[in-house]
Design a protein around this motif. Structure first.
Motif, PDB file in Angstrom:
ATOM      1  N   ARG A 200       0.859  -1.176   0.000  1.00 37.50           N
ATOM      2  CA  ARG A 200       0.000   0.000   0.000  1.00 37.50           C
ATOM      3  C   ARG A 200       0.895   1.224   0.000  1.00 37.50           C
ATOM      4  NH1 ARG A 200      -2.009  -0.961   6.198  1.00 37.50           N
ATOM      5  NH2 ARG A 200      -0.286   0.107   7.257  1.00 37.50           N
ATOM      6  N   GLY A 201       0.303   2.388   0.055  1.00 40.97           N
ATOM      7  CA  GLY A 201       1.084   3.612   0.058  1.00 40.97           C
ATOM      8  C   GLY A 201       0.473   4.639  -0.860  1.00 40.97           C
ATOM      9  N   ARG A 202       1.204   5.714  -1.065  1.00 40.64           N
ATOM     10  CA  ARG A 202       0.746   6.820  -1.899  1.00 40.64           C
ATOM     11  C   ARG A 202       1.862   7.192  -2.866  1.00 40.64           C
ATOM     12  NH1 ARG A 202      -3.111  10.778  -1.704  1.00 40.64           N
ATOM     13  NH2 ARG A 202      -3.899   9.885   0.235  1.00 40.64           N
ATOM     14  N   VAL A 203       1.484   7.441  -4.101  1.00 42.18           N
ATOM     15  CA  VAL A 203       2.443   7.862  -5.124  1.00 42.18           C
ATOM     16  C   VAL A 203       2.002   9.222  -5.650  1.00 42.18           C
ATOM     17  CG1 VAL A 203       3.637   7.265  -7.259  1.00 42.18           C
ATOM     18  CG2 VAL A 203       2.740   5.454  -5.792  1.00 42.18           C
ATOM     19  N   THR A 204       2.937  10.156  -5.678  1.00 46.22           N
ATOM     20  CA  THR A 204       2.659  11.484  -6.215  1.00 46.22           C
ATOM     21  C   THR A 204       3.280  11.596  -7.597  1.00 46.22           C
ATOM     22  OG1 THR A 204       2.624  12.461  -4.011  1.00 46.22           O
ATOM     23  CG2 THR A 204       2.901  13.968  -5.868  1.00 46.22           C
ATOM     24  N   ILE A 205       2.444  11.900  -8.580  1.00 42.73           N
ATOM     25  CA  ILE A 205       2.892  12.002  -9.969  1.00 42.73           C
ATOM     26  C   ILE A 205       2.638  13.411 -10.472  1.00 42.73           C
ATOM     27  CG2 ILE A 205       2.710  11.022 -12.282  1.00 42.73           C
ATOM     28  CD1 ILE A 205       0.820   9.083  -9.874  1.00 42.73           C
ATOM     29  N   PHE A 206       3.659  14.038 -11.004  1.00 46.65           N
ATOM     30  CA  PHE A 206       3.502  15.320 -11.699  1.00 46.65           C
ATOM     31  C   PHE A 206       3.560  15.024 -13.194  1.00 46.65           C
ATOM     32  CE2 PHE A 206       3.870  17.126  -7.692  1.00 46.65           C
ATOM     33  CZ  PHE A 206       3.868  18.516  -7.717  1.00 46.65           C
ATOM     34  N   ALA A 207       2.610  15.562 -13.941  1.00 43.08           N
ATOM     35  CA  ALA A 207       2.547  15.270 -15.375  1.00 43.08           C
ATOM     36  C   ALA A 207       2.101  16.499 -16.135  1.00 43.08           C
ATOM     37  CB  ALA A 207       1.589  14.103 -15.632  1.00 43.08           C
ATOM     38  N   ASN A 208       2.353  16.502 -17.431  1.00 45.49           N
ATOM     39  CA  ASN A 208       1.954  17.656 -18.236  1.00 45.49           C
ATOM     40  C   ASN A 208       1.430  17.223 -19.599  1.00 45.49           C
ATOM     41  OD1 ASN A 208       4.641  17.115 -19.523  1.00 45.49           O
ATOM     42  ND2 ASN A 208       4.148  18.973 -20.625  1.00 45.49           N
ATOM     43  N   GLY A 209       0.666  18.115 -20.205  1.00 44.21           N
ATOM     44  CA  GLY A 209       0.301  17.970 -21.607  1.00 44.21           C
ATOM     45  C   GLY A 209      -0.700  16.875 -21.901  1.00 44.21           C
ATOM     46  N   ALA A 210      -0.792  16.567 -23.181  1.00 47.02           N
ATOM     47  CA  ALA A 210      -1.762  15.603 -23.681  1.00 47.02           C
ATOM     48  C   ALA A 210      -1.503  14.200 -23.169  1.00 47.02           C
ATOM     49  CB  ALA A 210      -1.718  15.596 -25.213  1.00 47.02           C
ATOM     50  N   ILE A 211      -0.355  13.996 -22.586  1.00 49.47           N
ATOM     51  CA  ILE A 211       0.001  12.660 -22.116  1.00 49.47           C
ATOM     52  C   ILE A 211      -0.850  12.216 -20.936  1.00 49.47           C
ATOM     53  CG2 ILE A 211       1.752  13.222 -20.373  1.00 49.47           C
ATOM     54  CD1 ILE A 211       3.535  11.157 -21.862  1.00 49.47           C
ATOM     55  N   VAL A 212      -1.474  13.173 -20.253  1.00 44.28           N
ATOM     56  CA  VAL A 212      -2.225  12.838 -19.046  1.00 44.28           C
ATOM     57  C   VAL A 212      -3.427  11.962 -19.367  1.00 44.28           C
ATOM     58  CG1 VAL A 212      -3.564  13.760 -17.133  1.00 44.28           C
ATOM     59  CG2 VAL A 212      -1.450  14.901 -17.839  1.00 44.28           C
ATOM     60  N   ALA A 213      -4.311  12.463 -20.234  1.00 45.61           N
ATOM     61  CA  ALA A 213      -5.539  11.722 -20.522  1.00 45.61           C
ATOM     62  C   ALA A 213      -5.276  10.466 -21.340  1.00 45.61           C
ATOM     63  CB  ALA A 213      -6.526  12.628 -21.255  1.00 45.61           C
ATOM     64  N   SER A 214      -4.304  10.524 -22.232  1.00 41.90           N
ATOM     65  CA  SER A 214      -4.124   9.434 -23.183  1.00 41.90           C
ATOM     66  C   SER A 214      -3.179   8.341 -22.704  1.00 41.90           C
ATOM     67  CB  SER A 214      -3.605   9.998 -24.504  1.00 41.90           C
ATOM     68  OG  SER A 214      -2.463  10.796 -24.264  1.00 41.90           O
ATOM     69  N   LEU A 215      -2.280   8.646 -21.795  1.00 46.20           N
ATOM     70  CA  LEU A 215      -1.304   7.656 -21.349  1.00 46.20           C
ATOM     71  C   LEU A 215      -1.396   7.410 -19.847  1.00 46.20           C
ATOM     72  CD1 LEU A 215       1.066   5.808 -22.069  1.00 46.20           C
ATOM     73  CD2 LEU A 215       2.591   7.731 -21.640  1.00 46.20           C
ATOM     74  N   LEU A 216      -1.327   8.473 -19.062  1.00 49.02           N
ATOM     75  CA  LEU A 216      -1.290   8.299 -17.615  1.00 49.02           C
ATOM     76  C   LEU A 216      -2.605   7.752 -17.063  1.00 49.02           C
ATOM     77  CD1 LEU A 216       0.200   8.570 -14.973  1.00 49.02           C
ATOM     78  CD2 LEU A 216      -0.512  10.971 -14.866  1.00 49.02           C
TER      79      LEU A 216
END
Length: 301
Positions: free
Chosen positions: A90-106
């Motif tokens: 278990r745990g928590r992961v913090t992800i910073f992301a940008n651009g079109a990659i968010v909806a389509s990949l992340l």
């Protein structure tokens, strides 16, 4: 000095309000004030200045603020590593992301990953590529997933995939039936592009310049989602990775036309972590999963 005092101070820095910090911490404002006074006594100097407009930091407060947040994040990280030793998945992961990659990949990657590890929690911060890398370097983020990240960075790139940009048009647009299009041909149509702070826009302008073209878009926007909406409403065409509009293409609302070889524009999707920080079980598992996901989804065409 207690960790609680640092936690209260960090929340006060974030909110600039005793009352708001107290509400967020579910304590009375006097409790926050008392912890700040304890810190001021410990350091022997005022850390905040109170006024009718709220709370401002003194020079000493600013100095502590830059370090308190990182200290608390490192303590949370250590707690996660200790839980890993106990075999707690278990745990928590913090992800910073940008651009079109968010909806389509992340997003699809997280959805699939979450089914295998339902006890892991995720915090996703949408920001610029530069800020995402800075967040990894400052321990604010475990992982950064970026399009067109800065060329010089201390972050460790663990996966890198090339992304090609296509002309994105509605199915009714004259370009929709073509197999490919050049930048010179594209310049004859109403165009929507991101503002010049976007890495892709810089690549686009450079590619146009190499062909002796100056292409001024009819629409310059700061939100990639608005680019898609302008195309859907037949107001303009744009350039995006196919993966960012895959759903609309499959539904027949949009179409993707390749740029001709001499006009091709490519950037890179990068998965980055801090070079000197051990990832927790949750962050390591997610990093490996996203790396595999990128390899399968972002194949060279």
């Amino acid at each position: 000095m207690q960790i609680r005092a640092l936690m209260y101070f960090d929340e006060l820095v974030r909110t600039s309000s005793m009352r708001q910090a107290a509400e967020n911490l579910s304590v009375a404002p006097t409790a926050v004030s008392r912890q700040i006074e304890n810190l001021e006594e410990f350091f022997g100097t005022p850390l905040v200045e109170r006024s009718a407009r709220g709370v401002t930091l003194t020079a000493a407060g600013e100095l502590l603020a830059t370090r308190a947040g990182r200290t608390l994040r490192e303590l949370e990280h250590v707690q996660q590593l200790i839980e890993d030793l106990k075999g707690l998945e278990r745990g928590r992961v913090t992800i910073f992301a940008n651009g079109a990659i968010v909806a389509s990949l992340l997003t699809p990657a997280l959805a699939e990953f979450g089914r295998s590890y339902p006890n892991i929690r995720f915090e996703v911060i949408i920001t610029s590529a530069r800020q995402a890398i800075e967040a990894v370097n400052s321990a604010q983020a475990d992982i950064a997933l970026t399009l067109f990240a800065p060329g010089t960075t201390e972050a460790k790139v663990v996966a890198r995939s090339e992304i090609a940009y296509d002309v994105i048009a509605s199915g009714r647009h004259p370009l929709a039936g073509l197999k490919e299009v050049t930048l010179r041909e594209l310049a004859r149509h109403t165009l929507a592009l991101p503002e010049k702070s976007f890495g892709f826009r810089q690549s686009f302008d450079a590619a146009a310049g190499r062909q002796g073209l100056i292409i001024e878009p009819a629409f310059t926007v700061s939100a990639l989602e608005m680019l898609k909406e302008l195309v859907l409403s037949d107001m303009a065409v744009t350039l995006l990775p196919q993966l960012s509009v895959r759903r609309e293409i499959e539904a027949g609302a949009l179409t993707a036309v390749k740029l001709a070889a001499e006009s091709a524009i490519r950037t890179h999707a990068e998965l980055s972590i801090a070079p000197d920080r051990q990832l927790s079980f949750a962050a390591a598992k997610l990093s490996g999963f996203i790396e595999d996901f990128m390899r399968s989804q972002l194949k060279a065409r």
